[in-house]
Design a protein around this motif. Sequence first.
Motif, PDB file in Angstrom:
ATOM      1  N   ARG A  60       0.824  -1.207   0.000  1.00  0.00           N
ATOM      2  CA  ARG A  60       0.000   0.000   0.000  1.00  0.00           C
ATOM      3  C   ARG A  60       0.859   1.259   0.000  1.00  0.00           C
ATOM      4  NH1 ARG A  60      -2.587   0.968   4.357  1.00  0.00           N
ATOM      5  NH2 ARG A  60      -1.653  -0.581   5.756  1.00  0.00           N
ATOM      6  N   SER A  61       1.924   1.255   0.792  1.00  0.00           N
ATOM      7  CA  SER A  61       2.738   2.463   0.896  1.00  0.00           C
ATOM      8  C   SER A  61       3.536   2.720  -0.382  1.00  0.00           C
ATOM      9  CB  SER A  61       3.686   2.374   2.101  1.00  0.00           C
ATOM     10  OG  SER A  61       4.579   1.284   1.983  1.00  0.00           O
ATOM     11  N   THR A  62       3.954   1.649  -1.066  1.00  0.00           N
ATOM     12  CA  THR A  62       4.686   1.831  -2.320  1.00  0.00           C
ATOM     13  C   THR A  62       3.777   2.373  -3.412  1.00  0.00           C
ATOM     14  OG1 THR A  62       6.193   0.015  -1.751  1.00  0.00           O
ATOM     15  CG2 THR A  62       6.111   0.694  -4.061  1.00  0.00           C
ATOM     16  N   ILE A  63       2.593   1.804  -3.537  1.00  0.00           N
ATOM     17  CA  ILE A  63       1.638   2.313  -4.524  1.00  0.00           C
ATOM     18  C   ILE A  63       1.341   3.779  -4.259  1.00  0.00           C
ATOM     19  CG2 ILE A  63      -0.767   2.167  -5.292  1.00  0.00           C
ATOM     20  CD1 ILE A  63      -0.569  -0.870  -4.964  1.00  0.00           C
ATOM     21  N   ASP A  64       1.160   4.125  -3.000  1.00  0.00           N
ATOM     22  CA  ASP A  64       0.838   5.507  -2.661  1.00  0.00           C
ATOM     23  C   ASP A  64       2.004   6.444  -2.969  1.00  0.00           C
ATOM     24  OD1 ASP A  64      -1.165   7.326  -1.467  1.00  0.00           O
ATOM     25  OD2 ASP A  64       0.367   7.625   0.072  1.00  0.00           O
TER      26      ASP A  64
ATOM     27  N   VAL B  84      11.625  -0.277   1.693  1.00  0.00           N
ATOM     28  CA  VAL B  84      10.822  -0.945   0.669  1.00  0.00           C
ATOM     29  C   VAL B  84      10.110   0.013  -0.289  1.00  0.00           C
ATOM     30  CG1 VAL B  84       9.015  -2.635   0.205  1.00  0.00           C
ATOM     31  CG2 VAL B  84      10.545  -2.953   2.162  1.00  0.00           C
ATOM     32  N   PRO B  85       9.400   1.033   0.183  1.00  0.00           N
ATOM     33  CA  PRO B  85       8.690   1.890  -0.786  1.00  0.00           C
ATOM     34  C   PRO B  85       9.617   2.535  -1.811  1.00  0.00           C
ATOM     35  CG  PRO B  85       7.870   2.266   1.431  1.00  0.00           C
ATOM     36  CD  PRO B  85       9.106   1.420   1.573  1.00  0.00           C
ATOM     37  N   ARG B  86      10.775   2.995  -1.367  1.00  0.00           N
ATOM     38  CA  ARG B  86      11.707   3.606  -2.310  1.00  0.00           C
ATOM     39  C   ARG B  86      12.285   2.560  -3.267  1.00  0.00           C
ATOM     40  NH1 ARG B  86      16.182   6.771   0.924  1.00  0.00           N
ATOM     41  NH2 ARG B  86      16.032   4.970   2.320  1.00  0.00           N
ATOM     42  N   ALA B  87      12.710   1.413  -2.725  1.00  0.00           N
ATOM     43  CA  ALA B  87      13.351   0.389  -3.554  1.00  0.00           C
ATOM     44  C   ALA B  87      12.411  -0.117  -4.636  1.00  0.00           C
ATOM     45  CB  ALA B  87      13.831  -0.770  -2.673  1.00  0.00           C
ATOM     46  N   TRP B  88      11.169  -0.428  -4.285  1.00  0.00           N
ATOM     47  CA  TRP B  88      10.237  -0.945  -5.284  1.00  0.00           C
ATOM     48  C   TRP B  88       9.785   0.143  -6.247  1.00  0.00           C
ATOM     49  CZ3 TRP B  88       6.763  -4.695  -1.951  1.00  0.00           C
ATOM     50  CH2 TRP B  88       7.510  -5.842  -1.677  1.00  0.00           C
ATOM     51  N   SER B  89       9.744   1.380  -5.789  1.00  0.00           N
ATOM     52  CA  SER B  89       9.412   2.478  -6.704  1.00  0.00           C
ATOM     53  C   SER B  89      10.464   2.611  -7.789  1.00  0.00           C
ATOM     54  CB  SER B  89       9.290   3.797  -5.933  1.00  0.00           C
ATOM     55  OG  SER B  89       8.153   3.796  -5.088  1.00  0.00           O
TER      56      SER B  89
ATOM     57  N   TRP C 192       3.292  12.255   0.825  1.00  0.00           N
ATOM     58  CA  TRP C 192       3.425  10.848   1.202  1.00  0.00           C
ATOM     59  C   TRP C 192       3.933  10.726   2.639  1.00  0.00           C
ATOM     60  CZ3 TRP C 192       7.752   7.774   2.471  1.00  0.00           C
ATOM     61  CH2 TRP C 192       7.497   6.394   2.524  1.00  0.00           C
ATOM     62  N   ARG C 193       4.915  11.516   2.998  1.00  0.00           N
ATOM     63  CA  ARG C 193       5.476  11.449   4.346  1.00  0.00           C
ATOM     64  C   ARG C 193       4.430  11.833   5.388  1.00  0.00           C
ATOM     65  NH1 ARG C 193       9.577  14.694   5.753  1.00  0.00           N
ATOM     66  NH2 ARG C 193      10.642  13.101   6.981  1.00  0.00           N
ATOM     67  N   LYS C 194       3.628  12.827   5.080  1.00  0.00           N
ATOM     68  CA  LYS C 194       2.612  13.258   6.037  1.00  0.00           C
ATOM     69  C   LYS C 194       1.503  12.214   6.193  1.00  0.00           C
ATOM     70  CE  LYS C 194       3.319  18.237   5.357  1.00  0.00           C
ATOM     71  NZ  LYS C 194       2.772  19.482   4.759  1.00  0.00           N
ATOM     72  N   VAL C 195       1.099  11.621   5.082  1.00  0.00           N
ATOM     73  CA  VAL C 195       0.010  10.638   5.123  1.00  0.00           C
ATOM     74  C   VAL C 195       0.389   9.407   5.945  1.00  0.00           C
ATOM     75  CG1 VAL C 195      -1.217   8.948   3.693  1.00  0.00           C
ATOM     76  CG2 VAL C 195      -1.159  11.344   3.016  1.00  0.00           C
ATOM     77  N   TRP C 196       1.631   8.969   5.845  1.00  0.00           N
ATOM     78  CA  TRP C 196       2.054   7.732   6.511  1.00  0.00           C
ATOM     79  C   TRP C 196       2.748   7.972   7.849  1.00  0.00           C
ATOM     80  CZ3 TRP C 196       0.317   3.206   4.774  1.00  0.00           C
ATOM     81  CH2 TRP C 196      -0.181   3.165   3.460  1.00  0.00           C
ATOM     82  N   ALA C 197       2.899   9.208   8.247  1.00  0.00           N
ATOM     83  CA  ALA C 197       3.662   9.534   9.461  1.00  0.00           C
ATOM     84  C   ALA C 197       3.093   8.858  10.701  1.00  0.00           C
ATOM     85  CB  ALA C 197       3.727  11.045   9.658  1.00  0.00           C
ATOM     86  N   ASP C 198       1.795   8.931  10.900  1.00  0.00           N
ATOM     87  CA  ASP C 198       1.210   8.353  12.118  1.00  0.00           C
ATOM     88  C   ASP C 198       1.414   6.851  12.168  1.00  0.00           C
ATOM     89  OD1 ASP C 198       0.384  10.822  12.976  1.00  0.00           O
ATOM     90  OD2 ASP C 198      -1.705  10.584  12.347  1.00  0.00           O
TER      91      ASP C 198
ATOM     92  N   LEU D 273      10.311   8.281   8.587  1.00  0.00           N
ATOM     93  CA  LEU D 273      10.250   8.149   7.134  1.00  0.00           C
ATOM     94  C   LEU D 273      11.418   8.882   6.482  1.00  0.00           C
ATOM     95  CD1 LEU D 273       6.435   8.818   6.780  1.00  0.00           C
ATOM     96  CD2 LEU D 273       7.582   6.614   6.472  1.00  0.00           C
ATOM     97  N   PRO D 274      11.948   8.340   5.401  1.00  0.00           N
ATOM     98  CA  PRO D 274      13.068   9.012   4.727  1.00  0.00           C
ATOM     99  C   PRO D 274      12.620  10.320   4.085  1.00  0.00           C
ATOM    100  CG  PRO D 274      12.280   7.179   3.415  1.00  0.00           C
ATOM    101  CD  PRO D 274      11.556   7.094   4.719  1.00  0.00           C
ATOM    102  N   GLU D 275      13.541  11.242   3.965  1.00  0.00           N
ATOM    103  CA  GLU D 275      13.235  12.533   3.348  1.00  0.00           C
ATOM    104  C   GLU D 275      13.613  12.567   1.876  1.00  0.00           C
ATOM    105  OE1 GLU D 275      14.884  15.822   5.464  1.00  0.00           O
ATOM    106  OE2 GLU D 275      14.406  14.984   7.438  1.00  0.00           O
ATOM    107  N   GLU D 276      14.574  11.714   1.476  1.00  0.00           N
ATOM    108  CA  GLU D 276      15.109  11.774   0.119  1.00  0.00           C
ATOM    109  C   GLU D 276      15.092  10.388  -0.520  1.00  0.00           C
ATOM    110  OE1 GLU D 276      18.889  13.255   1.156  1.00  0.00           O
ATOM    111  OE2 GLU D 276      18.179  15.299   1.583  1.00  0.00           O
TER     112      GLU D 276
END
Length: 395
Positions: A30-34, A312-317, A346-352, A360-363
């Motif tokens: 879910r996080s990678t798609i987003d 994972v989200p960055r690598a699969w993206s 993306w960072r704000k949506v998944w922060a909680d 979460l990574p910034e770059e």
Amino acid sequence: MTANAVFIHHPDAELYRFHEHHPFDPTRLRSTIDLLIRSNALERDEIIVPQPADDEALLSVHRADYVQAVRHLSDSTPLTDAAAQAERFGLSDEDTPYFVGMHGAAAAIAGGSICAIEAVISGQAKRAFHMAGGLHHAFPHRGSGFCVYNDAAIAIKRIQAQKDLRILYIDTDVHHGDGVQWVFYDDASVFTYSIHETGKFLFPGTGFLHERGTDSGVGTCMNVPLEPYTEDESWMNSFRTTVEEAALLFKPDLIVSQHGCDAHAYDPLSHMHCSMRIYNEMPLVIRDLADRYTAGKWVALGGGGYDKWRVVPRAWSFIWLAMTEHPLLERISSAPEKPVSLSEDWRKVWADEAGGIDALPEEWLDDLSQWTPMPRRDAIEAANQITCSRVLQQY
């Protein structure tokens, strides 16, 4: 007109979860798609929803008694005799415990990999990405290493029944791609390549140089076991040198790749010390091989990766960005010294859910200036060079 690349995902793949605290967490999907959507690299209506794999597909790889056991163990109240067989079929240990809905979720994943490979072979697309796939440890008779059905092997078998093709399977997960290897160990039409942390120290304890195939498949299996604490430069040198030789030797008609991203230094289940750089570069190497040998035909699957927020989200993206030749990838790759920020939305949506925005990574790429240099770097690189030389001497 043939699409350049297609993105395959079944919502039921997100139900593939052993329990709340298990490291194989579908949040990664879910996080990678987003992240891709918020990076303007994917539209939600572009996602193709596949059909789950049917029994004919599953039975092309797995034994009938195993598939029947998976079905029984998937019920909310499994039959007593089925539950008693869980240990026999590798579905009772802490790695791969059976769970409610297991068969449906695993069949949806297998169906996604079939859909991906059929899209490429049919000419619907040149490239296809199915990130829920890559469950490479499952065997015909048992589950293993978080894997219930071996979707990569099932998809390859489906195409083998339709066409006479030479298929190069490239596995970049830090754990040896044992299940796929053994399914095709005597098959001269499938070349299995795996680069991973040596089985001397890491599950599944296989993937050594002497594993080269059997019978007509001798010489169509290549393993590159690397030393613990390998870093980017040594990993990429080892990968480029050996995978290039595999492709040159085999001259495939299709490439199927598995992209577990657990060789990263942040991953809790391996001992490697690589950064996001290798996950930026490896898809580009594979894309180049596909362009040179297979007229671009390339199917990519996901796999392991257990730092679900930072890695994972960055690598699969990066895989999808490479497949679509998205301009964002050029910005990231062309000047590593000028960091490209991730989507702040993306960072704000998944922060909680991640436990705070600082989790979460910034770059897109890691800032290696903040990393402590590894001791024994020279010795590790030298050992990996010797391993690669021994690999190449065998072919």
